[in-house]
Design a protein around this motif. Structure first.
Motif, short mmCIF file in Angstrom:
data_model
loop_
_atom_site.label_atom_id
_atom_site.label_comp_id
_atom_site.label_asym_id
_atom_site.label_seq_id
_atom_site.Cartn_x
_atom_site.Cartn_y
_atom_site.Cartn_z
N LEU A 29 0.84 -1.20 0.00
CA LEU A 29 0.00 0.00 0.00
C LEU A 29 0.87 1.25 0.00
O LEU A 29 0.59 2.22 -0.70
CB LEU A 29 -0.91 0.02 1.23
N PRO A 41 -4.58 2.34 -10.26
CA PRO A 41 -5.36 2.15 -9.02
C PRO A 41 -5.43 0.70 -8.55
O PRO A 41 -5.59 0.46 -7.36
CB PRO A 41 -6.76 2.68 -9.38
N ALA A 82 -5.71 -1.14 -4.97
CA ALA A 82 -7.00 -1.80 -4.72
C ALA A 82 -6.83 -3.22 -4.20
O ALA A 82 -7.46 -3.60 -3.21
CB ALA A 82 -7.83 -1.80 -5.99
N ILE A 142 -8.91 -6.14 3.69
CA ILE A 142 -10.31 -6.00 4.09
C ILE A 142 -10.96 -7.36 4.26
O ILE A 142 -11.62 -7.64 5.26
CB ILE A 142 -11.07 -5.17 3.04
N LEU A 162 -10.62 2.64 -9.31
CA LEU A 162 -10.43 3.78 -8.44
C LEU A 162 -11.56 3.85 -7.42
O LEU A 162 -11.36 4.09 -6.24
CB LEU A 162 -10.37 5.05 -9.28
N LEU A 221 -13.27 1.39 -6.40
CA LEU A 221 -13.06 0.28 -5.47
C LEU A 221 -12.08 0.71 -4.38
O LEU A 221 -12.27 0.42 -3.21
CB LEU A 221 -12.51 -0.92 -6.25
N VAL A 222 -11.02 1.44 -4.78
CA VAL A 222 -10.03 1.89 -3.81
C VAL A 222 -10.68 2.79 -2.78
O VAL A 222 -10.50 2.63 -1.56
CB VAL A 222 -8.88 2.65 -4.51
N ALA A 225 -12.74 0.83 -0.58
CA ALA A 225 -11.89 0.03 0.31
C ALA A 225 -11.37 0.86 1.47
O ALA A 225 -11.38 0.43 2.62
CB ALA A 225 -10.72 -0.54 -0.50
N MET A 226 -10.95 2.08 1.15
CA MET A 226 -10.44 2.95 2.21
C MET A 226 -11.50 3.21 3.26
O MET A 226 -11.27 3.17 4.45
CB MET A 226 -10.02 4.29 1.62
N ALA A 282 -14.12 1.41 3.93
CA ALA A 282 -14.39 0.19 4.69
C ALA A 282 -13.28 -0.06 5.70
O ALA A 282 -13.54 -0.38 6.86
CB ALA A 282 -14.51 -0.98 3.73
N ALA A 283 -12.05 0.14 5.25
CA ALA A 283 -10.92 -0.13 6.14
C ALA A 283 -10.96 0.80 7.34
O ALA A 283 -10.73 0.39 8.48
CB ALA A 283 -9.61 0.04 5.39
N PRO A 343 -4.70 1.67 6.17
CA PRO A 343 -4.95 1.94 4.76
C PRO A 343 -5.72 3.23 4.53
O PRO A 343 -5.80 3.70 3.42
CB PRO A 343 -5.79 0.74 4.31
#
Lengths: 268, 537
Positions: free
Chosen positions: A225, A236, A240, A247, B10, B12-13, B16-17, B19-20, B35
């Protein structure tokens, strides 16, 4: 009437898949995780490279496989250290109480009062880097939270009738602690363990993300990361997929913890 | 559709952030620095920085200014900005030479020891006072240690790095508006040293750090540490006036500084950014992107005093074992320039591009040399890297992997920048390290004399009798072409001896907003950010 425990089912399935995937990474990766390829720089996810390639043309799928292994190993080791010492300290303090209990618990409070990442950074600065130093530093930092959890449970249990009768029968203190009381605290400890595991995974990822984690030659999810942030807009997928693996890992274990609490009727 | 896929990923990223960070919150005991950290770079100045006058720009700089006192500035990033406020008797010209500034011309005595400078008519300080001989004497004496127990505060004025003895014997007033400087030893490069000796008003030493008054094309307006430096055009400037009325240097610090600047560029709140790593090339929006080099030499610096690196065959073997073009390809998308010695390509007069061709990868030769040196099976070593420079860390990783082929097992050890400076650079406690070394003025001397065996900056402990002789002679000679030859010989020795594995001068970008004229940006071959030429289209 018993409702089906979806948390436990989904969590266990997810955890099993992620664990199997991680274990696979110890034995096999489709490519050498550190093999560079100029032709594959920034390659999009494809059949050949399911997660795409990074800025050195390294296969992200292989790196994520190996990285998950590194991250999980460290998290597990941290958890073992934190749990074993936390259990011992918490059980003894909770059972005996008194001045020693007060002193030890205030010490634990003092440690928890600092942000744990900050303390870990200080520890790394003093010990130096490396996998084992990270495990040691994070492990020690995880002790207070477990100690407090275990102590709370022991405080609750030690005045119960079954403990009193065991004492009257002349059972030794150690036997009461580990054979009589401990099994009754499992439900709480189990959910504590799942939360602790998630924290350990995130702590390792954070340390590596901040650049004080494992060696850069050894892929870890957090380090991936950290490497990827310069390419967030360009590639990305580099961010991801390692993030997705983190996660899914903590989501699975988190759901299991939730399910265990529901199953055993523990107040969250 | 790759573009669609890119967007989806993007998204998704971002998901993800989110969610993290949520997951981290339920953990309770730990603050989430995981993250979700990149999201912190969202803390951007939302309103455009400069008061949006007609003719002002905002420049992003990735380093706070350590001081506004031009003589005491240590960081290259500070000198670079202060170039707009201050001038010396001479100043740097874009082609790597020096041009007259506060002095209109100068004479050198035949023995090379006495320099006589004639002050330019009509030069004024930003407070309106004309520059007098008194001001120049005060400034030069201050640089020469007048307020520092005689130890020069401009490093190139130091003759003996051990005792702090000065190169300058005396600084006196001459006839009329002349200033006479006498040296202890001849120095052809003395005018270059003077680019760092900025002229400030007499007796302003105590106030110059808070009220910087110079003679440059811009004058000081305000400075807020960690935030910004604002300067405005000085109407009384003696030379070509600046095109811009006001310039705000906005300061970005911390790990996300570069990301923040890129986002600010995209959002239009920054008009100009320099020193941007070239990996950001296609992320900076629709502005003009100019490619430049960092004017440093990135190398695997080797501690020549420790085993096994005290054997020249081991160092040469390592040089043959690595593949420099691949390193350049991996760490800066192929845009770096290979150097082969301690000289960067912007120094056109001294740079020898053929030295970069000497050690092309040859594993057989590398193994042979290792065997001759007594290490047929290789050895274990460490590569210390400053963790805040991703390109140095990546270079270390690639080199470690390449060295495996000849049995050398290298461990990459990242350290904090402060630790690197104190332990590696000052303490010389390391085996090898990847870093970049730059020059504080435009002389070849800065890049070469530092590796003479007893020099205080010789952190690689290089020791070679011929090298010491060549560099000592190059410094004191009065023949310019002889000096050139001697410096080139010194460059060759560093390459022959593989004093370190010289890699490349890294590529960097200058990005200008679409409204600015990209042709108006002036490149220098040293650390200078000249805002006076920049203008709108």
């Amino acid at each position: 009437m018993k409702r089906k425990n979806w948390y436990l089912t989904v969590g266990a399935a997810l955890t099993a898949v992620m664990a199997a995937w991680t274990i696979l990474g110890f034995f096999w990766t489709p490519y050498d995780p550190s093999a560079r390829s100029a032709a594959d720089k920034y390659a999009l996810p494809s059949l050949a490279h399911p997660f795409g390639c990074d800025y050195m043309g390294r296969d992200i799928f292989s790196r994520a496989l190996e990285g998950a292994g590194t991250t999980l190993t460290i998290a597990a080791a941290v958890l073992v250290i934190g749990f074993v010492f936390g259990l011992l300290i918490g059980a003894l303090c909770g059972y005996y109480g008194g001045a020693a209990d007060a002193v030890v618990m205030r010490l634990c409070d003092a440690v928890s009062a600092f942000p744990s990442i900050l303390l870990a950074l200080v520890a790394i600065a003093l010990l130096g880097r490396g996998k084992y130093n990270i495990i040691a530093a994070l492990g020690v930092l995880f002790v207070p939270s477990f100690a407090r959890l275990v102590r709370g449970e022991f405080l609750k249990q030690r005045d119960r009738d079954y403990v009193k009768s065991a004492k009257l029968m002349g059972v030794s203190d150690l036997r009461i602690i580990f054979v009589h009381i401990l099994p009754n605290t499992w439900p709480v400890l189990l959910s504590g363990l799942t939360i602790g595991f998630n924290n350990a995974v995130l702590a390792e990822a954070s340390m590596s993300y901040l650049g004080v984690g494992v060696s850069p030659t050894e892929p870890s999810l957090g380090y991936m990361l950290s490497e990827s942030q310069a390419y967030l807009l360009k590639a990305p997928w580099f961010t991801a997929f390692p993030a997705l693996v983190i996660i899914l890992l903590i989501l699975g274990v988190g759901l299991v913890g939730e399910g265990v609490r529901g199953q055993l009727g523990v107040e969250p | 559709m790759p573009k669609l896929l890119k967007r989806a990923l993007l998204l998704l990223v971002v998901a993800a952030m989110l969610a993290a960070s949520l997951c981290a919150c339920t953990g309770g005991t730990r603050p989430s620095t995981g993250p979700s950290a990149p999201a912190q770079s969202g803390e951007l100045p939302t309103q455009p920085g400069a008061p949006d006058g007609e003719n002002s720009v905002t420049v992003g700089i990735a380093q706070d200014l350590d001081t506004l006192d031009p003589h005491k500035a240590v960081n290259a990033g500070t000198s670079e900005v202060l170039f707009n406020l201050f001038e010396g008797l001479v100043k740097a010209s874009p082609d790597g030479g020096v041009i007259p500034a506060v002095a209109s011309d100068w004479d050198v005595s035949p023995d090379g020891l006495t320099y006589t400078f004639t002050l330019r008519e009509g030069v004024t300080f930003h407070n309106g006072d004309p520059v007098t001989v008194e001001d120049v004497l005060y400034s030069l004496r201050r640089c020469n240690g007048g307020e520092n127990d005689g130890v020069p505060i401009v490093s190139s004025f130091i003759l003996d790095s051990a005792t702090g003895e000065s190169l300058i014997r005396s600084i006196e007033a001459g006839e009329g508006n002349q200033v006479v400087v006498t040296l202890a030893e001849p120095r052809l490069e003395f005018p270059y040293f003077l680019t760092a000796a900025h002229i400030i008003p007499a007796d302003s030493g105590d106030t110059i750090g808070s009220d910087p008054i110079g003679t440059g094309p811009f004058s000081f307006v305000s400075f807020t540490p960690q935030e910004s430096l604002v300067v405005k055009k000085y109407d009384g400037y003696w030379g070509d006036p600046a095109h811009l009325d006001e310039v705000t240097f906005r300061i970005y610090t911390g790990a996300s500084a570069v990301n923040s600047m890129v986002m600010a560029l995209q959002a239009g709140s920054l008009d100009l950014v320099i020193h941007l790593p070239n990996t950001y090339a296609d992320q900076v929006g629709d502005g003009a992107v100019l490619q430049s080099t960092m004017k440093l030499v990135q190398a695997l610096y080797i501690n020549n005093a420790v085993k096994p690196f005290d054997d020249v065959r081991v160092r040469q073997a390592m040089y043959y074992a690595i593949d420099v073009p691949e390193i350049i390809d991996m760490v800066c998308d192929g845009a770096g320039v290979p150097t082969g010695t301690s000289m960067y390509p912007a120094q056109q007069r001294y740079f020898l591009p053929e030295l970069a061709e000497v050690y092309t990868q040859d594993l057989e030769k590398a193994r042979q040399l290792l065997a001759d040196a007594g290490y047929p099976d290789g050895f274990d070593m460490t590569i210390t890297v400053p963790s805040n420079y991703a390109q140095h860390v990546d270079t270390g990783v690639v080199i470690a992997d390449q060295l495996k082929a000849v049995g050398i097992n290298a461990e990459v050890v990242p350290v904090e920048w402060e630790t690197w400076v104190s332990a590696v650079y000052r303490g010389r406690d390391f085996q090898t390290t990847v870093s970049g070394i730059s020059a504080s003025d435009m002389t070849a001397r800065e890049m070469l004399v530092r590796y003479a065996s007893d020099h205080s900056k010789n952190f690689i402990n290089f020791s070679d009798a011929e090298y010491d002789e060549v560099t000592a002679k190059a410094q004191t000679t009065l023949d310019e072409s002889e000096q050139m030859e001697l410096y080139k010989r010194a460059e060759q020795i560093l390459n022959e001896q593989a004093a370190s594995l010289w890699l490349q001068d890294l590529c960097e970008l200058v990005v200008l907003s679409p409204e600015l004229d990209p042709d108006s940006f002036t490149f220098y071959c040293t650390y200078v950010l000249d805002m006076s030429s920049v203008r709108f289209k």
